[in-house]
Write a protein that holds these residues in place. Sequence first.
Motif, PDB file in Angstrom:
ATOM      1  N   LYS A  40       4.479   6.457  -3.311  1.00 15.16           N
ATOM      2  CA  LYS A  40       5.328   7.136  -4.505  1.00 15.16           C
ATOM      3  C   LYS A  40       6.424   6.439  -3.223  1.00 15.16           C
ATOM      4  O   LYS A  40       7.875   6.907  -4.213  1.00 15.16           O
ATOM      5  CB  LYS A  40       5.518   9.152  -4.616  1.00 15.16           C
ATOM      6  N   LYS A  41       6.554   6.883  -2.324  1.00 12.42           N
ATOM      7  CA  LYS A  41       8.001   6.345  -1.720  1.00 12.42           C
ATOM      8  C   LYS A  41       8.413   4.996  -2.010  1.00 12.42           C
ATOM      9  O   LYS A  41       9.736   4.272  -1.345  1.00 12.42           O
ATOM     10  CB  LYS A  41       7.657   6.589  -0.527  1.00 12.42           C
ATOM     11  N   PHE A  42       7.460   3.453  -1.906  1.00 13.06           N
ATOM     12  CA  PHE A  42       7.243   2.859  -3.088  1.00 13.06           C
ATOM     13  C   PHE A  42       7.227   2.444  -3.831  1.00 13.06           C
ATOM     14  O   PHE A  42       5.950   2.257  -4.564  1.00 13.06           O
ATOM     15  CB  PHE A  42       6.417   1.308  -1.733  1.00 13.06           C
ATOM     16  N   PRO A  43       7.728   2.754  -4.796  1.00 11.16           N
ATOM     17  CA  PRO A  43       7.328   2.427  -6.781  1.00 11.16           C
ATOM     18  C   PRO A  43       7.270   1.427  -6.340  1.00 11.16           C
ATOM     19  O   PRO A  43       6.241   1.048  -7.545  1.00 11.16           O
ATOM     20  CB  PRO A  43       8.536   3.427  -7.338  1.00 11.16           C
ATOM     21  N   GLU A  44       7.732   0.841  -5.865  1.00 15.04           N
ATOM     22  CA  GLU A  44       7.650  -1.080  -6.819  1.00 15.04           C
ATOM     23  C   GLU A  44       6.215  -1.889  -6.338  1.00 15.04           C
ATOM     24  O   GLU A  44       5.658  -2.817  -7.233  1.00 15.04           O
ATOM     25  CB  GLU A  44       8.687  -1.825  -6.033  1.00 15.04           C
ATOM     26  N   LEU A  45       5.335  -0.829  -5.439  1.00 18.10           N
ATOM     27  CA  LEU A  45       3.717  -0.986  -5.641  1.00 18.10           C
ATOM     28  C   LEU A  45       3.467  -0.924  -6.627  1.00 18.10           C
ATOM     29  O   LEU A  45       2.255  -1.218  -6.950  1.00 18.10           O
ATOM     30  CB  LEU A  45       3.827  -0.491  -3.994  1.00 18.10           C
ATOM     31  N   ALA A  46       3.881   0.233  -7.729  1.00 13.28           N
ATOM     32  CA  ALA A  46       3.335   0.742  -8.441  1.00 13.28           C
ATOM     33  C   ALA A  46       1.886   0.069  -9.518  1.00 13.28           C
ATOM     34  O   ALA A  46       1.156  -0.440  -9.756  1.00 13.28           O
ATOM     35  CB  ALA A  46       3.425   2.098  -9.079  1.00 13.28           C
ATOM     36  N   PRO A  47       3.235  -1.188 -10.218  1.00 16.44           N
ATOM     37  CA  PRO A  47       1.910  -1.877 -10.358  1.00 16.44           C
ATOM     38  C   PRO A  47       0.574  -3.174 -10.062  1.00 16.44           C
ATOM     39  O   PRO A  47       0.126  -3.725 -10.979  1.00 16.44           O
ATOM     40  CB  PRO A  47       3.159  -2.673 -11.498  1.00 16.44           C
ATOM     41  N   ILE A  48       1.253  -3.210  -9.155  1.00 21.18           N
ATOM     42  CA  ILE A  48       0.320  -4.138  -8.071  1.00 21.18           C
ATOM     43  C   ILE A  48      -0.620  -3.908  -7.471  1.00 21.18           C
ATOM     44  O   ILE A  48      -1.183  -4.447  -6.820  1.00 21.18           O
ATOM     45  CB  ILE A  48       1.589  -5.150  -7.703  1.00 21.18           C
ATOM     46  N   THR A  49      -1.203  -2.218  -7.269  1.00 20.43           N
ATOM     47  CA  THR A  49      -1.599  -1.291  -5.900  1.00 20.43           C
ATOM     48  C   THR A  49      -2.652  -0.865  -7.035  1.00 20.43           C
ATOM     49  O   THR A  49      -2.548   0.279  -7.817  1.00 20.43           O
ATOM     50  CB  THR A  49      -0.940  -0.532  -5.265  1.00 20.43           C
ATOM     51  N   GLU A  50      -4.632  -0.673  -6.706  1.00 26.38           N
ATOM     52  CA  GLU A  50      -4.827  -0.080  -6.914  1.00 26.38           C
ATOM     53  C   GLU A  50      -5.855   0.931  -5.679  1.00 26.38           C
ATOM     54  O   GLU A  50      -5.841   0.626  -4.927  1.00 26.38           O
ATOM     55  CB  GLU A  50      -5.612  -0.772  -7.649  1.00 26.38           C
ATOM     56  N   PHE A  51      -5.403   2.077  -6.833  1.00 22.76           N
ATOM     57  CA  PHE A  51      -5.686   3.296  -5.289  1.00 22.76           C
ATOM     58  C   PHE A  51      -7.039   3.505  -5.193  1.00 22.76           C
ATOM     59  O   PHE A  51      -7.397   4.434  -6.102  1.00 22.76           O
ATOM     60  CB  PHE A  51      -4.402   4.239  -4.534  1.00 22.76           C
ATOM     61  N   THR A  52      -7.922   3.835  -3.854  1.00 20.34           N
ATOM     62  CA  THR A  52      -9.204   4.321  -3.596  1.00 20.34           C
ATOM     63  C   THR A  52      -8.918   5.051  -2.537  1.00 20.34           C
ATOM     64  O   THR A  52      -8.835   5.282  -1.925  1.00 20.34           O
ATOM     65  CB  THR A  52     -10.582   3.584  -3.511  1.00 20.34           C
ATOM     66  N   HIS A  53      -9.431   6.311  -3.134  1.00 23.32           N
ATOM     67  CA  HIS A  53      -9.184   7.656  -2.189  1.00 23.32           C
ATOM     68  C   HIS A  53     -10.902   7.646  -1.803  1.00 23.32           C
ATOM     69  O   HIS A  53     -11.891   7.371  -2.135  1.00 23.32           O
ATOM     70  CB  HIS A  53      -9.402   9.409  -2.752  1.00 23.32           C
TER      71      HIS A  53
END
Lengths: 338, 338
Positions: A40-53
């Motif tokens: 959330k601190k680096f919102p520019e990453l949102a569109p290019i990042t897929e997160f897996t818990h």
Amino acid sequence: MGGDRAPHMAIEGMSLAAHADRSLRFQVFGDATHIEPLLKKFPELAPITEFTHTPDVIKSDDKPTIALRQGRNSSMRLAVDAVVKKQAKGVVSAGNTGAYMAMAKIFLKMIDGIERPAIIGSFPSASGACVMLDLGANVQCTAEHLVQFSIMGNVYAKEILGVKSPKIGLLNVGEEELKGHSVLQDAAMILRRAKKTVNYYGFIEGDDIAKGTVDVIVTDGFTGNVALKTIEGWVTFIMSMLKEVFNSSWLARLGYLLSMSAFKGIRNQMNPQKHNGAMLIGLGGVAIKSHGGADAYAFSNAIHVAARMVSHDLNQQIRDSLMQLEKDLKKNPAPVAS
Amino acid sequence: MGGDRAPHMAIEGMSLAAHADRSLRFQVFGDATHIEPLLKKFPELAPITEFTHTPDVIKSDDKPTIALRQGRNSSMRLAVDAVVKKQAKGVVSAGNTGAYMAMAKIFLKMIDGIERPAIIGSFPSASGACVMLDLGANVQCTAEHLVQFSIMGNVYAKEILGVKSPKIGLLNVGEEELKGHSVLQDAAMILRRAKKTVNYYGFIEGDDIAKGTVDVIVTDGFTGNVALKTIEGWVTFIMSMLKEVFNSSWLARLGYLLSMSAFKGIRNQMNPQKHNGAMLIGLGGVAIKSHGGADAYAFSNAIHVAARMVSHDLNQQIRDSLMQLEKDLKKNPAPVAS
């Protein structure tokens, strides 16, 4: 999740890397409670990042065997798996080196014709930069391993450092043909025959590393690891002596202030963070090991090394070189002892 | 007659050494046409120097086998012979290393119980100074050789560096007991049992050399030579970068002038000339090898090392330690694998 400043430096490193290279896309594996607030601190990453818990983490002191057996749901293992399943083109980790290498070797396998992966890294030198391998993966090596390291180092220097025809040197205790172990002499004999595969320079000595006599320094993982850590130790030692010098009197302090901007250049060149991204070369897939002590900048460099490995298709070039070697050795048969 | 600045630096070095140590007496072997005018330049040497004219000189590129066969009347051979015949207590040469070592090994023989002589030298470190061996005499070593090197290094650190209970470290690629070659593990096993002979610290890594983690660094001649030359190369590299920094602008130059006196200290500490006098330890007599590039000051240091070797009777202490080792190993039997 691995590394002294993780996971913050990893996410910030992604942001730095994405800024410099717009083509990057990320898959992140880790503990949601730590990672999600960071993303959330680096919102520019949102569109290019897929997160897996991932619930589990390989700890820095876990034995590789334990990590392999019990780490099936760890962030490290799932990140390596993503490359195996071709969901990702490469993996970067700052975590437990032994566990990471074991996983990479077992699951990514080796390039056909390469018997052992090697740790490769780049160093500053008087002539710019050089690469050295093996930095610690294989304590003992055969002549054939050293020849394979030469081929991999050659491709790396060409594609990652941009050297046109890299000079390859075998690290030894003298330059004469008869110096050193028989393993080195046998490797030299093969490399001399590999005329179209590599530009073989000959034996080099320890002081040639800093001199930049060659572009690629080939050695076994024992000697390479000792040389690497000896350099790290001495750079730290000299830098701390310099600090002392500049603090020794007010005149010296003033002297430092006046020459400070010039000093920044030298510190930058020596900066281990700049040369971050040692990698296991020879694997079937791209796996980059970042220093455990990496900061965000260093981690972004490790990401760039991974991206360059992929975009230059290093593994295909290594396969091509191995075929060229076979041709060379057929064309230039071993001299018969008379 | 050997060395880049010979014979001038040798005679001037004698003068410097005699100035610092009034107990010194010299025998000089060399070509009268060069030596006699030099001796006249340093008249204070006349009453303490005996000169022998030798017609032949071992050249720097002579093969050891040739030097042994054809050099019977060379300055080097006659100087070594003087120790064999007990006319001199030790010999110092800056000449052809290979020829000198071959002569020393063959004519001075070994200490009983020492299988191989080793090249030992001292380095600056963050904790003052440390010694390292073997720096290049033996490319391959057994566990027993490494144990013998440990004993010799221990005596050297005690007597020459003045360390009370020197910490002994085996150079490896990790600190864990199972790291590295089996030769290293076997040597560690013996050293752990030698409780009253040496203060064994454990495995160390390359960065521990500069850190000064131990007082004596023990390794085979291949790794030791690579580490030594890697350090020499990097020190030169960093020093030349510093020079560049200080020449990069007039502000930086002014900065240098202001901090110059402090800098002299660091340069002095790094000065390889100060640490001149690598020696073959383990021989039946004292034979010191000065750097070929030594100046008079460095050569005088090599003379002092020889004198200290003699006055502290290092060889007798090595013999005593070998006896202590035997007792230790009897008292502390090897653990039986269960």
